[in-house]
Design an enzyme around this catalytic site. Structure first.
Site, mmCIF file in Angstrom:
data_model
loop_
_atom_site.group_PDB
_atom_site.id
_atom_site.type_symbol
_atom_site.label_atom_id
_atom_site.label_comp_id
_atom_site.label_asym_id
_atom_site.label_seq_id
_atom_site.Cartn_x
_atom_site.Cartn_y
_atom_site.Cartn_z
ATOM 1 N N GLY A 70 1.176 -0.876 0.391
ATOM 2 C CA GLY A 70 0.037 -0.455 -0.203
ATOM 3 C C GLY A 70 0.930 1.137 -0.330
ATOM 4 N N THR A 71 2.145 1.019 1.075
ATOM 5 C CA THR A 71 2.744 2.168 1.414
ATOM 6 C C THR A 71 3.265 2.694 -0.077
ATOM 7 O OG1 THR A 71 3.330 2.155 3.140
ATOM 8 C CG2 THR A 71 5.128 3.623 1.895
ATOM 9 N N ASN A 150 -7.574 4.444 8.887
ATOM 10 C CA ASN A 150 -6.721 3.106 9.553
ATOM 11 C C ASN A 150 -7.210 3.259 10.932
ATOM 12 O OD1 ASN A 150 -5.082 4.920 8.412
ATOM 13 N ND2 ASN A 150 -3.650 3.649 9.829
ATOM 14 N N GLN A 180 -7.248 0.067 3.803
ATOM 15 C CA GLN A 180 -8.263 -0.882 4.646
ATOM 16 C C GLN A 180 -9.479 -0.784 4.071
ATOM 17 O OE1 GLN A 180 -7.826 -2.192 7.727
ATOM 18 N NE2 GLN A 180 -5.609 -1.090 7.853
ATOM 19 N N SER A 200 -3.814 -3.493 -0.294
ATOM 20 C CA SER A 200 -2.354 -4.023 0.195
ATOM 21 C C SER A 200 -2.608 -5.675 0.269
ATOM 22 C CB SER A 200 -1.631 -3.423 0.974
ATOM 23 O OG SER A 200 -1.285 -4.143 1.502
ATOM 24 N N ALA A 201 -2.143 -6.268 0.291
ATOM 25 C CA ALA A 201 -2.275 -7.972 0.243
ATOM 26 C C ALA A 201 -2.169 -8.362 1.897
ATOM 27 C CB ALA A 201 -1.386 -8.627 0.062
ATOM 28 N N HIS A 202 -1.633 -7.133 2.717
ATOM 29 C CA HIS A 202 -1.620 -7.900 4.038
ATOM 30 C C HIS A 202 -2.242 -6.993 4.856
ATOM 31 C CE1 HIS A 202 0.152 -4.661 6.861
ATOM 32 N NE2 HIS A 202 0.576 -4.452 5.559
ATOM 33 N N CYS A 326 1.738 2.166 12.975
ATOM 34 C CA CYS A 326 2.377 3.273 12.247
ATOM 35 C C CYS A 326 3.198 4.517 13.653
ATOM 36 C CB CYS A 326 2.473 3.928 11.522
ATOM 37 S SG CYS A 326 1.279 3.114 10.358
HETATM 38 C C1 LIG Z 1 -4.591 3.266 4.821
HETATM 39 C C2 LIG Z 1 -3.081 2.450 4.842
HETATM 40 N N1 LIG Z 1 -2.768 2.469 3.606
HETATM 41 C C3 LIG Z 1 -1.630 2.472 3.537
HETATM 42 C C4 LIG Z 1 -1.141 1.374 4.466
HETATM 43 C C5 LIG Z 1 -0.090 0.967 3.900
HETATM 44 O O1 LIG Z 1 0.004 -0.277 2.939
HETATM 45 P P1 LIG Z 1 1.485 -1.251 3.130
HETATM 46 O O2 LIG Z 1 1.490 -2.063 4.646
HETATM 47 O O3 LIG Z 1 1.143 -2.452 2.665
HETATM 48 O O4 LIG Z 1 2.416 -0.680 3.087
HETATM 49 C C6 LIG Z 1 -1.914 1.146 5.366
HETATM 50 C C7 LIG Z 1 -1.316 -0.004 6.458
HETATM 51 O O5 LIG Z 1 -1.036 0.092 7.845
HETATM 52 C C8 LIG Z 1 -3.015 1.612 5.663
HETATM 53 O O6 LIG Z 1 -3.648 1.021 6.772
#
Ligand SMILES: Cc1ncc(COP(=O)(O)O)c(C=O)c1O
Length: 383
Positions: A70-71, A150, A180, A200-202, A326
């Site tokens: 996702g990042t 999130n 999310q 994002s997959a995880h 985070c």
């Molecule tokens: C809303 C949101 N965006 C982006 C991310 C980032 O995703 P990734 O952990 O796959 O980089 C997260 C992960 O905590 C998230 O909750």
């Protein structure tokens, strides 16, 4: 000791089927860019997964760019779209309650000379649509808004917001962080007015280090890395084949029967909320539980600091988070709860519990019992 995992917003345990699928890529380890059979086999697996995602998300599979999560998808969208359209203008809009992967990308752009406006949000985290409308101007090229927050589970009316933006100026691009939301809410409802979204997959019982950006056909961005022509050159680098394949399996296993799944998650959350209400007093941070995303509840208990409670709960086998993963390693106040205008004590006491369909009623009842007992014990020390 029991282990009850209530931190499913941070990450989810990968499904056995996902791990099994990834394990099988051992035999097809070729580089997808290689011309020989091993490469072709690996490439086929990626393309099959692209189709799985396309079908599940009801988009054209050619519009999916695989990323490392996702990042990366958020950075690729925010920075890539801002750079690509910088000749038209350098004004960008986002919210103060984005995930750091969006917020920090915008802050980076500010340092490079872009002008970023931050939308006002109310005490439940909903963006002010009139404020948004007043911010858009001829220089605006991109608006990026998180769908499901999130930390608080606030669900933005993203379809309506995107429609308003396009009605005002169809050339303004709209990106949505849908990390999310995937597997809990439909992403089809807002797609018509949106140009890109990140997943994002995880977060859906898939592997870590795999994600995707959906980029509408005809929308162009500037890649962030220089390299080969993987992912049409938009995301160069040898593909993470096991991760991608595992992502596809998680999407297949997890993103169907959305209504049923959302109802189940809501049921677990309601049970947790009502159970706690019978024993102790608390504040809900963000929207009331029946309005927020079905898997998230963020609570503060008077007189209790989040870190202390989280450690105490961990000793009882319950895993939770202070706001978001985070923030958990840094003793920094949540930027989301701060933007909502919540009181300092409430922010310092915020604990996020996030559920998965793998949680059972027994898990919830045990968690309620332990949370109530720990909170009462901690409050005795204060009052
Ligand atoms: C809303 C949101 N965006 C982006 C991310 C980032 O995703 P990734 O952990 O796959 O980089 C997260 C992960 O905590 C998230 O909750």
């Amino acid at each position: 000791m029991k282990e009850i995992y209530l931190d499913n917003c941070a990450t989810t345990p990968p499904l056995a089927e996902v791990i099994e699928t990834m394990y099988y890529t051992q035999g097809t380890f070729g580089n997808p860019s290689s011309l020989h059979a091993k490469g072709i086999e690996a490439e086929k697996q990626i393309e099959e997964t692209r189709k799985i995602l396309g079908q599940a998300l009801q988009v054209s599979s050619g519009e999916i760019i695989f990323t490392s999560g996702g990042t990366e998808a958020n950075n690729l969208a925010v920075q890539g779209l801002a750079y690509r359209n910088s000749r038209k203008g350098k004004h960008l809009v986002t919210t103060p309650i984005e995930h750091p992967s969006v917020l920090n990308a915008f802050q980076h752009l500010e340092r490079l000379g872009f002008l970023v406006s931050y939308l006002q949000v109310d005490r439940e985290g909903y963006v002010d649509k009139e404020h948004l409308s007043s911010l858009l101007n001829r220089e605006t090229t991109l608006v990026s808004i998180i769908y499901v927050n999130n930390e608080t589970g606030t669900i933005q009316e993203i379809g309506e917001i995107a429609r308003l933006i396009k009605a005002q100026d169809p050339s303004i691009l709209v990106h949505v962080d849908a990390v999310q939301a995937l597997g809990k809410l439909s992403l089809a409802s807002f797609r018509k007015f949106v140009d890109a979204f990140s997943i994002s997959a995880h977060k859906i019982h898939g592997p870590k280090g795999a994600g995707a950006l959906w980029l509408k056909e005809g929308v162009h961005l500037q890649p962030l890395f220089q390299g080969g022509d993987q992912e049409k050159g938009l995301r160069p680098g040898t593909e993470n084949v096991p991760g991608i394949v595992g992502f596809g399996k998680a999407v297949q296993e997890y993103t169907g029967r959305l209504r049923e799944k959302a109802a189940r998650l809501q049921q677990l959350k309601d049970r947790f909320n009502r159970g706690l209400e019978e024993h102790i007093e608390f504040f809900v941070n963000g929207p009331p539980p029946e309005k927020s995303a079905p898997h998230i509840i963020n609570l503060s208990f008077p007189g209790v600091k989040s870190e202390v409670l989280i450690r105490m709960l961990e000793d009882k086998g319950i895993y939770s988070s202070p706001g978001s993963a985070c923030h958990s390693r840094r003793s920094q106040a949540s930027h989301v709860l701060t933007a909502l205008g919540l009181e300092k004590e409430r922010i310092e006491g915020a604990v996020r519990f996030s559920f998965s369909v793998l949680n059972s009623e027994e898990d919830i009842d045990y968690a309620v019992e332990q949370v109530a007992a720990c909170v009462k014990e901690l409050q005795k020390l204060v009052y």
